[in-house]
Scaffold this motif. Structure first.
Motif, short mmCIF file in Angstrom:
data_model
loop_
_atom_site.label_atom_id
_atom_site.label_comp_id
_atom_site.label_asym_id
_atom_site.label_seq_id
_atom_site.Cartn_x
_atom_site.Cartn_y
_atom_site.Cartn_z
N ILE A 147 53.94 24.41 19.61
CA ILE A 147 52.66 23.76 19.17
C ILE A 147 51.39 24.27 19.60
O ILE A 147 50.68 24.33 18.85
CB ILE A 147 53.05 22.17 19.09
CG1 ILE A 147 54.47 21.64 18.00
CG2 ILE A 147 51.82 21.25 18.38
CD1 ILE A 147 54.90 20.23 18.12
N GLU A 148 51.07 23.93 20.64
CA GLU A 148 49.94 24.07 21.48
C GLU A 148 49.76 25.56 21.32
O GLU A 148 48.36 25.92 21.08
CB GLU A 148 49.89 23.52 22.81
CG GLU A 148 50.25 22.28 23.15
CD GLU A 148 49.14 21.23 22.83
OE1 GLU A 148 47.97 21.73 22.90
OE2 GLU A 148 49.20 20.04 22.84
N ARG A 149 50.54 26.42 21.66
CA ARG A 149 50.43 27.84 21.66
C ARG A 149 50.21 28.29 20.17
O ARG A 149 49.15 29.07 20.07
CB ARG A 149 51.75 28.46 22.08
CG ARG A 149 51.75 29.61 22.61
CD ARG A 149 53.11 30.07 23.64
NE ARG A 149 54.19 29.70 23.07
CZ ARG A 149 55.11 29.06 23.62
NH1 ARG A 149 55.01 29.05 25.01
NH2 ARG A 149 56.36 28.87 23.10
N ASN A 150 50.69 27.82 19.31
CA ASN A 150 50.37 28.15 17.87
C ASN A 150 48.64 27.87 17.86
O ASN A 150 48.23 28.53 17.10
CB ASN A 150 51.22 27.68 16.97
CG ASN A 150 52.72 28.23 16.78
OD1 ASN A 150 52.79 29.14 17.22
ND2 ASN A 150 53.59 27.66 16.32
N LEU A 210 49.84 23.57 12.74
CA LEU A 210 48.84 24.21 12.57
C LEU A 210 48.42 24.31 10.94
O LEU A 210 47.06 24.14 10.64
CB LEU A 210 49.17 25.75 12.87
CG LEU A 210 48.16 26.92 12.82
CD1 LEU A 210 48.55 28.12 13.65
CD2 LEU A 210 48.00 27.33 11.22
N ILE A 211 49.18 24.05 10.00
CA ILE A 211 48.99 23.77 8.72
C ILE A 211 48.15 22.69 8.44
O ILE A 211 47.12 22.49 7.79
CB ILE A 211 50.39 23.69 7.69
CG1 ILE A 211 50.97 24.87 7.65
CG2 ILE A 211 49.82 23.28 6.25
CD1 ILE A 211 52.47 25.03 7.45
N ARG A 212 48.67 21.46 9.05
CA ARG A 212 47.87 20.25 9.18
C ARG A 212 46.50 20.36 9.77
O ARG A 212 45.58 19.78 9.11
CB ARG A 212 48.51 19.08 9.67
CG ARG A 212 50.03 19.04 9.05
CD ARG A 212 50.95 17.88 9.92
NE ARG A 212 50.37 16.49 9.78
CZ ARG A 212 50.48 15.38 10.63
NH1 ARG A 212 51.23 15.90 11.76
NH2 ARG A 212 49.99 14.50 10.21
N ASN A 253 39.93 19.41 20.43
CA ASN A 253 39.62 18.17 20.23
C ASN A 253 39.70 17.86 18.58
O ASN A 253 39.88 16.92 18.16
CB ASN A 253 38.37 17.51 20.70
CG ASN A 253 37.39 18.07 20.01
OD1 ASN A 253 37.52 18.89 19.33
ND2 ASN A 253 36.23 17.68 20.54
N GLU A 254 39.93 18.85 17.75
CA GLU A 254 40.20 18.67 16.17
C GLU A 254 41.63 19.07 15.90
O GLU A 254 42.05 18.75 14.95
CB GLU A 254 39.20 19.71 15.68
CG GLU A 254 37.96 19.44 15.85
CD GLU A 254 36.89 20.70 15.08
OE1 GLU A 254 36.45 20.27 14.10
OE2 GLU A 254 37.09 21.66 15.66
N TRP A 255 42.37 19.30 16.83
CA TRP A 255 43.92 19.78 16.62
C TRP A 255 44.71 18.69 16.18
O TRP A 255 44.72 17.53 16.80
CB TRP A 255 44.47 20.55 17.71
CG TRP A 255 44.29 21.80 18.00
CD1 TRP A 255 43.00 22.57 17.37
CD2 TRP A 255 44.33 22.37 19.32
NE1 TRP A 255 42.99 23.71 18.23
CE2 TRP A 255 43.63 23.70 19.13
CE3 TRP A 255 45.22 22.44 20.30
CZ2 TRP A 255 43.69 24.59 20.25
CZ3 TRP A 255 45.30 23.27 21.55
CH2 TRP A 255 44.52 24.63 21.35
N ILE A 256 45.46 18.84 15.29
CA ILE A 256 46.73 17.71 14.90
C ILE A 256 48.00 18.24 15.67
O ILE A 256 48.43 19.59 15.34
CB ILE A 256 46.82 17.61 13.41
CG1 ILE A 256 45.81 16.94 12.94
CG2 ILE A 256 48.17 16.59 13.27
CD1 ILE A 256 45.97 16.90 11.26
N ARG A 257 48.58 17.55 16.62
CA ARG A 257 49.66 18.23 17.38
C ARG A 257 50.96 17.70 16.99
O ARG A 257 51.92 18.05 17.65
CB ARG A 257 49.31 17.78 19.08
CG ARG A 257 48.31 18.64 19.41
CD ARG A 257 47.79 17.85 20.90
NE ARG A 257 46.83 18.73 21.66
CZ ARG A 257 45.60 18.81 21.44
NH1 ARG A 257 45.06 17.94 20.41
NH2 ARG A 257 44.94 19.47 22.17
#
Length: 316
Positions: free
Chosen positions: A121-124, A20-22, A136-140
């Motif tokens: 990770i996905e939940r956050n 989430l930070i990234r 599609n912008e998330w860093i997982r």
């Protein structure tokens, strides 16, 4: 824009918030991002270009924190406690995003549906949708920073071999801990150096393992940065459902997780590596169980040492 992330839970929970930070740093480049967490965040999140607010959850400190963060525009809180909701509300931050299962969730301006059967990770990352950040912008991937100098200094300080694996048998929740005899059997069955990790409160149990199996016992002997360096230099981490598993993955190290009362269905499982689960009618119990609902504690011994050895040997 000034964005505050609020996660005052355990070590592993903070590791799992790093995507989430990234993602925020990537998608909102001009935003100033800050983080409120327990005091260990100053060591754990070293290397991140964000402002850190260590918070020990004291009463007067809570009032001070509400004042300190009052000029932020957005607060994102994966933490579900009433204290978190209250402090963020009284801070006056105009846009406050939290989960719908949070205590006092009505104090958030935006509530995101909390779902099990999804990785944490996905939940956050779902909490970023009210800010217009799409999937599609998330860093997982989780990420922590440990440099070679730290690893080399650690090896020298504790005289560690070049190749070793880490054993992490302990947890803040006793019902997440696999039985000690199992750890002794796994340690004895692996033809590679084993490093045992944990905190000072685990010292007696660690000594019991050490008496029956050949291990390098570092329990209670490392700082957080040294613990991270131990993990960063390992070939593999074998762990119960606790933070070393998440630290390992954030450093690119595979982990084998042994579940007892909990389950990967709650979303806290290794993304690099594998896991073993009990085959019991009462399993899983709860995300953070405090007592056995069935009274037999069978889950603590349900996974067999030969199963753990079979999985571990695939990684080296």
């Amino acid at each position: 824009m000034k964005i505050l992330i609020w996660q005052t839970a355990y070590l592993g929970d903070v590791v799992l918030i790093t995507p989430l930070i990234r993602t925020l740093r990537k998608c909102l480049v001009e935003a100033k991002v800050s983080f409120v967490g327990r005091p260990f965040i100053t060591q754990l999140l070293k290397g991140y270009d964000i402002n850190l607010y260590p918070f020990s959850k004291g009463l007067w400190e809570s009032f001070e924190m509400a004042e300190k963060i009052s000029d932020y525009h957005v607060a994102v809180s994966p933490h579900v406690s009433a204290r978190s909701a209250l402090i963020l509300f009284f801070s006056g931050i105009p846009l406050r995003i939290g989960f719908d299962r949070s205590e006092l969730s009505w104090l958030y301006t935006h509530r995101v549906k909390h779902q099990w059967n999804k990785h944490e990770i996905e939940r956050n990352l779902e909490l970023l949708k009210p800010l217009g950040i799409k999937e599609n912008e998330w860093i997982r991937e989780t990420k922590l920073f440990v440099d070679e100098q730290e690893i080399n200094s650690l090896r020298e300080k504790f005289n560690l071999p070049e190749d070793y694996i880490v054993l992490s048998p302990f947890s803040n929740f006793p019902l997440k801990e696999w039985y000690l005899q199992g750890w002794m059997e796994v340690a004895s069955g692996l033809n590679i150096s084993k490093v045992l990790i944990g905190t000072e409160k685990d010292a007696k149990k660690a000594e019991e393992i050490e008496r029956k199996a050949e291990v390098i016992n570092l329990v209670g002997k490392t700082s957080l940065r040294e613990l991270m360096a131990v993990i960063a230099g390992a070939k593999l981490v074998i762990s119960v459902d606790s933070s070393p598993m998440h630290i390992a993955n954030a450093l690119g190290i595979p982990a084998v997780c042994i579940y007892t009362s909990t389950s990967p269905s709650y979303g806290f499982y290794p993304r690099i590596g594998t896991y073993l689960v009990p085959s019991l009618e009462c399993s899983p119990c709860s995300p953070n169980p405090k007592k056995c609902k069935s009274g037999h504690y069978a889950c603590l011994r349900a996974v067999k040492s030969e199963e753990v050895l079979k999985e571990a040997l695939k990684f080296f």
